[in-house]
Each structure stands twice: as C-alpha cells, then as structure tokens.
Design an enzyme around this catalytic site. Sequence first.
Site, PDB file in Angstrom:
ATOM      1  N   PHE A 154     103.076  57.722   4.802  1.00 52.07           N
ATOM      2  CA  PHE A 154     102.328  57.819   3.548  1.00 52.07           C
ATOM      3  C   PHE A 154     101.259  58.878   3.733  1.00 52.07           C
ATOM      4  O   PHE A 154     100.247  58.665   4.397  1.00 52.07           O
ATOM      5  CB  PHE A 154     101.684  56.495   3.140  1.00 52.07           C
ATOM      6  CG  PHE A 154     100.985  56.607   1.806  1.00 52.07           C
ATOM      7  CD1 PHE A 154     101.709  56.573   0.631  1.00 52.07           C
ATOM      8  CD2 PHE A 154      99.612  56.786   1.732  1.00 52.07           C
ATOM      9  CE1 PHE A 154     101.082  56.714  -0.610  1.00 52.07           C
ATOM     10  CE2 PHE A 154      98.973  56.920   0.502  1.00 52.07           C
ATOM     11  CZ  PHE A 154      99.708  56.886  -0.659  1.00 52.07           C
ATOM     12  N   ASP A 239      97.689  63.011  10.957  1.00 54.07           N
ATOM     13  CA  ASP A 239      97.072  62.570   9.712  1.00 54.07           C
ATOM     14  C   ASP A 239      96.215  61.354  10.030  1.00 54.07           C
ATOM     15  O   ASP A 239      96.716  60.236  10.176  1.00 54.07           O
ATOM     16  CB  ASP A 239      98.152  62.216   8.683  1.00 54.07           C
ATOM     17  CG  ASP A 239      97.568  61.730   7.354  1.00 54.07           C
ATOM     18  OD1 ASP A 239      96.375  61.387   7.324  1.00 54.07           O
ATOM     19  OD2 ASP A 239      98.313  61.671   6.368  1.00 54.07           O
ATOM     20  N   LYS A 268      88.807  60.035   3.444  1.00 55.21           N
ATOM     21  CA  LYS A 268      88.322  58.679   3.170  1.00 55.21           C
ATOM     22  C   LYS A 268      86.919  58.428   3.701  1.00 55.21           C
ATOM     23  O   LYS A 268      85.940  58.726   3.027  1.00 55.21           O
ATOM     24  CB  LYS A 268      89.333  57.650   3.675  1.00 55.21           C
ATOM     25  CG  LYS A 268      90.661  57.733   2.914  1.00 55.21           C
ATOM     26  CD  LYS A 268      91.497  56.512   3.079  1.00 55.21           C
ATOM     27  CE  LYS A 268      92.852  56.656   2.398  1.00 55.21           C
ATOM     28  NZ  LYS A 268      92.774  56.718   0.926  1.00 55.21           N
TER      29      LYS A 268
END
Length: 413
Positions: A154, A239, A268
Amino acid sequence: MQSHDTMIHSATSSATIHPVMALEKHYGAANYDPLPVVLSRGLGAYLWDTAGKRYIDMMSAYSAVSHGHCHPRLVQTLTEQAQRLAICSRAFYSDRLGSFLQRVCELTKMDCALPMNTGVEAVETAIKAARKWAYTVKQVPKDRAEIIVCAGNFHGRTTTVVGMSSKSQYQFGFGPFTPGFKVIPYADLTALTAAISPYTAAFLVEPIQGERGIVVPPAGYLKQAAEVCQQNNVLFIADEIQTGLGRTGRFLACDHEHVKPDGLILGKALGGGLLPVSLFLSTREVMGVFTPGDHGSTFGGNPLAAAVALEALEVLFDEKLIQQSEVLGDYFYQALVQLDMPFIKEIRGKGLFIGLELEPQYAKGREVCLKLLAEGLLSYETHDTVIRFAPPLVISKAQLDNAVEIVKKVLVT
C-alpha cells in the site's frame, strides 16, 4: 458475539441522527465508511466526541498523530509560524526550509531531500527519481525502466500507484494504468532476484506492510534485499511513511537491520499531527537527476510545514518517544498475547505498530471495532479480520492497560 447487523444497529441507533453525519453522507463522496462517532476534540492519546465521551485513540490517524493530539510544542510552533509566514512560492527561498532539510538529512544520513505534502506524493516523487536515474545514470533504454514492488503493498491511491497494487478494489474502474511495475511476493528474496533485469531501476518496499495487516517480514529480509539490490545496481527504496519516525521502536524501521536505503520516503508523523508533510530522500547522485521544472508542488516545503516538521523531529528525541515506542510496544504486545483467546489468530508487529488478527469464523474486524468503539476505544479494521493498534507514541502504560482490558472485554462478550 452479537450478529453484525445487531451490533451496527446498537452502535448507531443514537449516532446516525447526528447532523454532522447526515451532512457528510449527503454532500460527501462515499469513499470512506466511518465508524459512527463524531469527534470534536483531542489531546495526547485521547479523543472526545461531540457528546463529551472520551476514547483512547489506538489509530493515531494511521501514524500521522504519533506525537499525540495537539502537542503543545507543535501547536505553539504552528501558531507562531502562521503569524509570521505560512506559504510562499518555491520560486523564492524561505527562512525555514533549509534548516528542516538539513536536520532530516542528518538524521537519516541522506544527502538530499525533496519536500512534498502527502505520502503518496512522495511515492510518486520516488518513482520519478528512480526512472530518471535509470535512464540518465544506469543507461536503461528509453521508456524501459522497471520498478519491482510487492504483493499486498500500500503506497497510496493515485492512478499510478494503484496500478501496482495487488488489491482488485484499488484498481477496479480506474485503468488504464501506468506500465513499468513488476509485482512479486512480499519477503521473498528468490522472487526479488529472479525479477531483476537489466531494466530494473528500483525495488520499492515497505519494511512492514501496514495496510495489509501489520505483516512483518522474517528477520534479515530487509538487509538481504538491500544487498541483492546493491549487487545488481538497483535502487533499494524504503517506504517508511507509516513505519518511520519511531513507530516501530527505531527512528526508521530499516534501522532494526542496520539498512541504509538508497531512497527513503517519509510522511504522516512528519507533520506532527497538524499538517501534511512528506519527503523523498536519497543520495546526491539520485536526486541530481532533477533540474528546475522537473518536479514540484505549490505547497511542498512551505515555511509553515517546514517549521512544524522540524519541531516534530526534535520532539521525538527530546521526549524519548522512539524509546517509549519500543518499551511500551513490547509491553502492549505481550499483554495482548497473554489474552490467549480463541477469537485471536495471531498478534504481530514491532513497537507501537501491532495487528491483532481474528479467527474469521468467530468475528469480523468491523464487528469488533464497533464494540471497541462502544467501550471507548478507537481502532479500525484492515483486510476484514485484522484490528490495527498504532496509538500515539505519547500513550502511557496505564492507558495501554485500559486498552487491553477493553479488548479483553469485547472479545469475551
């Protein structure tokens, strides 16, 4: 355990009439399916709804609120900077961006960073950098560059990124997709080696697959994968949008195996739970492929974001949140394991990044999340059977004890 329909009715009987829910359902696109609660305030590891009920936040906005809600230092930095200068074009220098980029490069031991906003924008940046590096440095023939990714990944929801997803829902109705990706099984070194060709630009991987259900690869996998990439002149790009900045008990999840990636994606928590801030970081050789006009963002690297992100980095270390994630993560993991209930299939994770997988014949994730909500704990399911636990790193041992008691109560009733 009650039926799904009964649980939804009991959990939403009073909440469904809330005017905020009605407005959002009427005017908003149905691309989310929120739990029936309207949140209005947050502080630390707690959230409150509009009726004043308090909840333990075990999601922290998918790790975006690692510093806790409304951290006073970050709010002060945000307020002071917003009163000085919030946004200016990257056509000019600002007095905030340089010091932020310097600090994050020093911490990650990277040469250069390219600031963006959302995580998926940083992923897109990594893709562009890897491809141009392949053409200009590795001398891959024009338009032949390949990037290897993993099944269950994802990396976001842009059309390019969902094109490399293995989840059919993320692709249905959105093609045609950008070519140039090879999908291999996660944590499979043999598959990685076999997939590499003279056209391979990069291997893009999550150190822990979060959205898939907190899937942790075997020990040594990241280190060996990085070595395979190095041997084949392939960029190893990590990532760490969700796993970075202390979430797994290390500054970066790659640090567990002393791996220094060729490219690193952060987001984030970098925004301190206040702003969208992301980065792609890499070597000078890779980042040197960009020239003025190749890539950019109106908001990427703005003074407000740079000031808050720099302070967010300092708070991580000043308040020892990374160590707290390691210690309390292990404590929470052990407490969940000791529940030893038939409803639980597996507990897995690192630091305060834990997935509780349910036995599907007993319950679905949505059912459990609704019951947790009713008891004052906020979480969300992924892949139907996994409950994600990723609370703010400022959470206390007492709050985790309370969370465990709530989980125990929900799974036995």
